[in-house]
Design a protein around this motif. Structure first.
Motif, PDB file in Angstrom:
ATOM      1  N   PHE A  17     -11.725 -30.059  13.821  1.00 23.60           N
ATOM      2  CA  PHE A  17     -12.756 -30.474  14.781  1.00 23.60           C
ATOM      3  C   PHE A  17     -12.357 -31.774  15.468  1.00 23.60           C
ATOM      4  CE2 PHE A  17     -15.095 -27.952  11.619  1.00 23.60           C
ATOM      5  CZ  PHE A  17     -15.596 -26.972  12.457  1.00 23.60           C
ATOM      6  N   TYR A  18     -11.744 -32.688  14.698  1.00 21.62           N
ATOM      7  CA  TYR A  18     -11.268 -33.937  15.270  1.00 21.62           C
ATOM      8  C   TYR A  18     -10.162 -33.663  16.292  1.00 21.62           C
ATOM      9  CZ  TYR A  18      -8.865 -38.369  15.731  1.00 21.62           C
ATOM     10  OH  TYR A  18      -8.265 -39.481  16.240  1.00 21.62           O
ATOM     11  N   ASP A  20      -9.736 -30.966  18.080  1.00 23.56           N
ATOM     12  CA  ASP A  20     -10.368 -30.410  19.288  1.00 23.56           C
ATOM     13  C   ASP A  20     -11.000 -31.516  20.121  1.00 23.56           C
ATOM     14  OD1 ASP A  20      -9.637 -27.869  18.554  1.00 23.56           O
ATOM     15  OD2 ASP A  20     -11.613 -27.321  17.769  1.00 23.56           O
ATOM     16  N   LEU A  21     -11.692 -32.438  19.473  1.00 26.48           N
ATOM     17  CA  LEU A  21     -12.323 -33.552  20.177  1.00 26.48           C
ATOM     18  C   LEU A  21     -11.271 -34.425  20.857  1.00 26.48           C
ATOM     19  CD1 LEU A  21     -14.798 -35.268  20.906  1.00 26.48           C
ATOM     20  CD2 LEU A  21     -14.540 -36.401  18.692  1.00 26.48           C
ATOM     21  N   ARG A  22     -10.208 -34.710  20.137  1.00 22.52           N
ATOM     22  CA  ARG A  22      -9.151 -35.549  20.693  1.00 22.52           C
ATOM     23  C   ARG A  22      -8.487 -34.882  21.894  1.00 22.52           C
ATOM     24  NH1 ARG A  22      -4.333 -37.558  16.929  1.00 22.52           N
ATOM     25  NH2 ARG A  22      -2.866 -36.781  18.421  1.00 22.52           N
ATOM     26  N   LYS A  23      -8.281 -33.564  21.799  1.00 20.74           N
ATOM     27  CA  LYS A  23      -7.679 -32.825  22.908  1.00 20.74           C
ATOM     28  C   LYS A  23      -8.598 -32.853  24.126  1.00 20.74           C
ATOM     29  CE  LYS A  23      -6.187 -28.866  21.648  1.00 20.74           C
ATOM     30  NZ  LYS A  23      -6.109 -27.430  21.316  1.00 20.74           N
ATOM     31  N   CYS A  24      -9.886 -32.702  23.902  1.00 19.01           N
ATOM     32  CA  CYS A  24     -10.858 -32.737  25.000  1.00 19.01           C
ATOM     33  C   CYS A  24     -10.882 -34.106  25.663  1.00 19.01           C
ATOM     34  CB  CYS A  24     -12.246 -32.379  24.484  1.00 19.01           C
ATOM     35  SG  CYS A  24     -13.527 -32.424  25.726  1.00 19.01           S
ATOM     36  N   CYS A  37     -17.193 -33.764  26.537  1.00 15.89           N
ATOM     37  CA  CYS A  37     -16.840 -33.349  25.171  1.00 15.89           C
ATOM     38  C   CYS A  37     -18.040 -33.367  24.222  1.00 15.89           C
ATOM     39  CB  CYS A  37     -15.716 -34.218  24.620  1.00 15.89           C
ATOM     40  SG  CYS A  37     -14.262 -34.273  25.670  1.00 15.89           S
ATOM     41  N   GLU A  40     -17.662 -30.627  21.361  1.00 15.50           N
ATOM     42  CA  GLU A  40     -16.644 -31.007  20.388  1.00 15.50           C
ATOM     43  C   GLU A  40     -17.121 -32.179  19.527  1.00 15.50           C
ATOM     44  OE1 GLU A  40     -16.149 -30.475  23.573  1.00 15.50           O
ATOM     45  OE2 GLU A  40     -14.547 -28.997  23.764  1.00 15.50           O
ATOM     46  N   ASN A  41     -17.777 -33.150  20.162  1.00 16.98           N
ATOM     47  CA  ASN A  41     -18.299 -34.301  19.435  1.00 16.98           C
ATOM     48  C   ASN A  41     -19.371 -33.858  18.434  1.00 16.98           C
ATOM     49  OD1 ASN A  41     -18.451 -37.096  18.895  1.00 16.98           O
ATOM     50  ND2 ASN A  41     -20.273 -37.255  20.173  1.00 16.98           N
ATOM     51  N   ASP A  43     -19.712 -30.874  17.054  1.00 18.07           N
ATOM     52  CA  ASP A  43     -19.077 -30.128  15.961  1.00 18.07           C
ATOM     53  C   ASP A  43     -18.422 -31.067  14.953  1.00 18.07           C
ATOM     54  OD1 ASP A  43     -19.826 -27.737  17.112  1.00 18.07           O
ATOM     55  OD2 ASP A  43     -17.858 -27.348  18.016  1.00 18.07           O
ATOM     56  N   TYR A  44     -17.730 -32.081  15.453  1.00 14.14           N
ATOM     57  CA  TYR A  44     -17.042 -33.026  14.576  1.00 14.14           C
ATOM     58  C   TYR A  44     -18.047 -33.810  13.724  1.00 14.14           C
ATOM     59  CZ  TYR A  44     -14.134 -36.980  13.143  1.00 14.14           C
ATOM     60  OH  TYR A  44     -13.484 -37.948  12.418  1.00 14.14           O
TER      61      TYR A  44
END
Length: 78
Positions: A17-18, A20-24, A37, A40-41, A43-44
């Protein structure tokens, strides 16, 4: 957390999840508010803290208690 290594030496449970957030965040554009994001945020943070899961557990427990007081069965069917 950002290393991806958990306490047991394996991948951390929230690292996907982190990532994905970082990629976004990396591809975020100031002109695009939809790229904030939020999903993503959310979800994380849910993975880290479990607020929604805990709320759902309390909700199910309250329903079970309500049904038991009313004399109804509370069988969870798969």
């Amino acid at each position: 957390m950002s290393s991806g290594i958990g306490v047991k030496g394996t991948m951390g449970r929230c690292y996907p999840f982190y990532a994905d957030l970082r990629k976004c965040v990396a591809k975020k554009d100031v002109e695009s508010p939809s790229a904030m994001c939020w999903a993503e945020n959310e979800d994380y943070f849910e993975c880290l803290h479990g607020f929604k899961e805990k709320a759902r557990i309390r909700q199910v427990a309250a329903e079970r208690q309500r049904r038991e007081k009313a004399g109804e069965s509370f069988a969870i069917k798969p």
